[in-house]
Design a protein around this motif. Structure first.
Motif, mmCIF file in Angstrom:
data_model
loop_
_atom_site.group_PDB
_atom_site.id
_atom_site.type_symbol
_atom_site.label_atom_id
_atom_site.label_comp_id
_atom_site.label_asym_id
_atom_site.label_seq_id
_atom_site.Cartn_x
_atom_site.Cartn_y
_atom_site.Cartn_z
ATOM 1 N N THR A 96 7.879 -8.676 153.529
ATOM 2 C CA THR A 96 8.393 -7.529 154.279
ATOM 3 C C THR A 96 8.643 -6.361 153.336
ATOM 4 O O THR A 96 8.854 -6.544 152.132
ATOM 5 C CB THR A 96 9.714 -7.847 155.017
ATOM 6 N N LEU A 97 8.618 -5.184 153.924
ATOM 7 C CA LEU A 97 8.878 -3.957 153.187
ATOM 8 C C LEU A 97 9.724 -3.079 154.098
ATOM 9 O O LEU A 97 9.378 -2.888 155.262
ATOM 10 C CB LEU A 97 7.543 -3.278 152.865
ATOM 11 N N ALA A 98 10.854 -2.605 153.605
ATOM 12 C CA ALA A 98 11.738 -1.755 154.411
ATOM 13 C C ALA A 98 11.756 -0.353 153.822
ATOM 14 O O ALA A 98 11.616 -0.170 152.613
ATOM 15 C CB ALA A 98 13.146 -2.328 154.441
ATOM 16 N N LEU B 219 10.774 6.845 152.215
ATOM 17 C CA LEU B 219 10.780 6.140 150.931
ATOM 18 C C LEU B 219 11.021 4.654 151.139
ATOM 19 O O LEU B 219 11.830 4.258 151.981
ATOM 20 C CB LEU B 219 11.871 6.696 150.015
ATOM 21 N N VAL B 220 10.333 3.820 150.346
ATOM 22 C CA VAL B 220 10.543 2.372 150.374
ATOM 23 C C VAL B 220 11.923 2.074 149.811
ATOM 24 O O VAL B 220 12.307 2.616 148.769
ATOM 25 C CB VAL B 220 9.451 1.651 149.553
ATOM 26 N N SER B 221 12.687 1.223 150.515
ATOM 27 C CA SER B 221 14.038 0.901 150.042
ATOM 28 C C SER B 221 14.202 -0.545 149.590
ATOM 29 O O SER B 221 15.078 -0.843 148.789
ATOM 30 C CB SER B 221 15.073 1.223 151.125
ATOM 31 N N GLY C 197 6.665 -7.381 146.881
ATOM 32 C CA GLY C 197 7.568 -7.210 145.742
ATOM 33 C C GLY C 197 7.015 -6.352 144.616
ATOM 34 O O GLY C 197 7.777 -5.835 143.804
ATOM 35 N N VAL C 198 5.699 -6.158 144.547
ATOM 36 C CA VAL C 198 5.113 -5.323 143.488
ATOM 37 C C VAL C 198 5.232 -3.833 143.795
ATOM 38 O O VAL C 198 4.967 -3.001 142.929
ATOM 39 C CB VAL C 198 3.626 -5.697 143.240
ATOM 40 N N VAL C 199 5.632 -3.500 145.024
ATOM 41 C CA VAL C 199 5.796 -2.097 145.401
ATOM 42 C C VAL C 199 7.187 -1.651 144.962
ATOM 43 O O VAL C 199 8.192 -2.198 145.421
ATOM 44 C CB VAL C 199 5.626 -1.899 146.929
ATOM 45 N N PRO C 200 7.294 -0.666 144.068
ATOM 46 C CA PRO C 200 8.616 -0.248 143.593
ATOM 47 C C PRO C 200 9.418 0.493 144.671
ATOM 48 O O PRO C 200 8.846 1.146 145.548
ATOM 49 C CB PRO C 200 8.314 0.684 142.424
#
Length: 194
Positions: free
Chosen positions: A30-32, A57-59, A66-69
């Motif tokens: 998941t990405l929030a 912005l990704v939070s 997980g590799v996305v900062p």
């Protein structure tokens, strides 16, 4: 005969559950993200409201995301809280395209949330993964009544809720096969010779 059936079942389970090196996998995680500078098409938000945002912005991330900062920029299209509305999210880590499938709006509390189903195409740091099904859930909140500020957030999930992973399908098929074999074995009458 029983040994051959068990060996065949084990081989089939292993083929489904273990990905090969030649095939890429779909993303699991998941990405929030947070939406800043949210605008709304109506003074009081509800079903049918169109939302826009100045910055997304990704939070936080989990799993393969997980590799996305954190604080990575994502461009979210204007989103309308009505079933069938198109949604796009584009960023350096990939693109989501989908449609709204359900809307939950409560005018009394000033909260609108909606669920979209679609496809996520990885890019950049996620380019080793293949395109796959995903869901994107939005939540918008308006506090203070009509014409008050609106805040928003989203969550991208791959695979979407309710879609089993290939390994889960393999275990399900293997379990059903073993249960069927056990039932068949119990039904067979034992013949004894004197």
């Amino acid at each position: 005969m029983r040994t051959k059936a068990i060996a065949l079942l084990a081989a089939a389970t292993a083929a489904v559950a273990v990905p090969t090196a030649a095939s890429a996998a779909t993303i699991v995680g998941t990405l929030a993200g947070a939406l800043f500078g949210v605008t709304s098409s109506t003074p009081v938000i509800g079903a049918g409201t169109t939302f826009g945002s100045a910055v997304s912005l990704v939070s936080s991330t989990t799993g393969d995301f997980g590799v996305v900062p954190n604080f990575t920029f994502a461009n979210v299209s204007n989103v309308t809280a009505s079933s069938g509305s198109p949604i796009t999210l584009s960023s350096s880590f990939g693109n989501f395209t989908g449609t709204v499938t359900s809307v939950n709006a409560s005018g009394l509390s000033g909260v609108v949330s909606f669920y979209t189903l679609g496809t996520f195409t990885p890019a950049g740091s996620l380019s080793a993964f293949t395109t796959g099904p995903a869901s994107l859930t939005f939540s918008f909140t308006q506090t203070g009544g009509a014409n008050s500020a609106v805040s928003g957030s989203y969550s991208l999930s791959s695979p979407p809720s309710g879609v089993p992973e290939p390994a889960a399908w393999g275990m399900l098929i293997a379990g059903a096969g073993m249960a069927g074999a056990a039932v068949r074995r119990r039904r067979s009458p034992r013949v004894t010779y004197a």
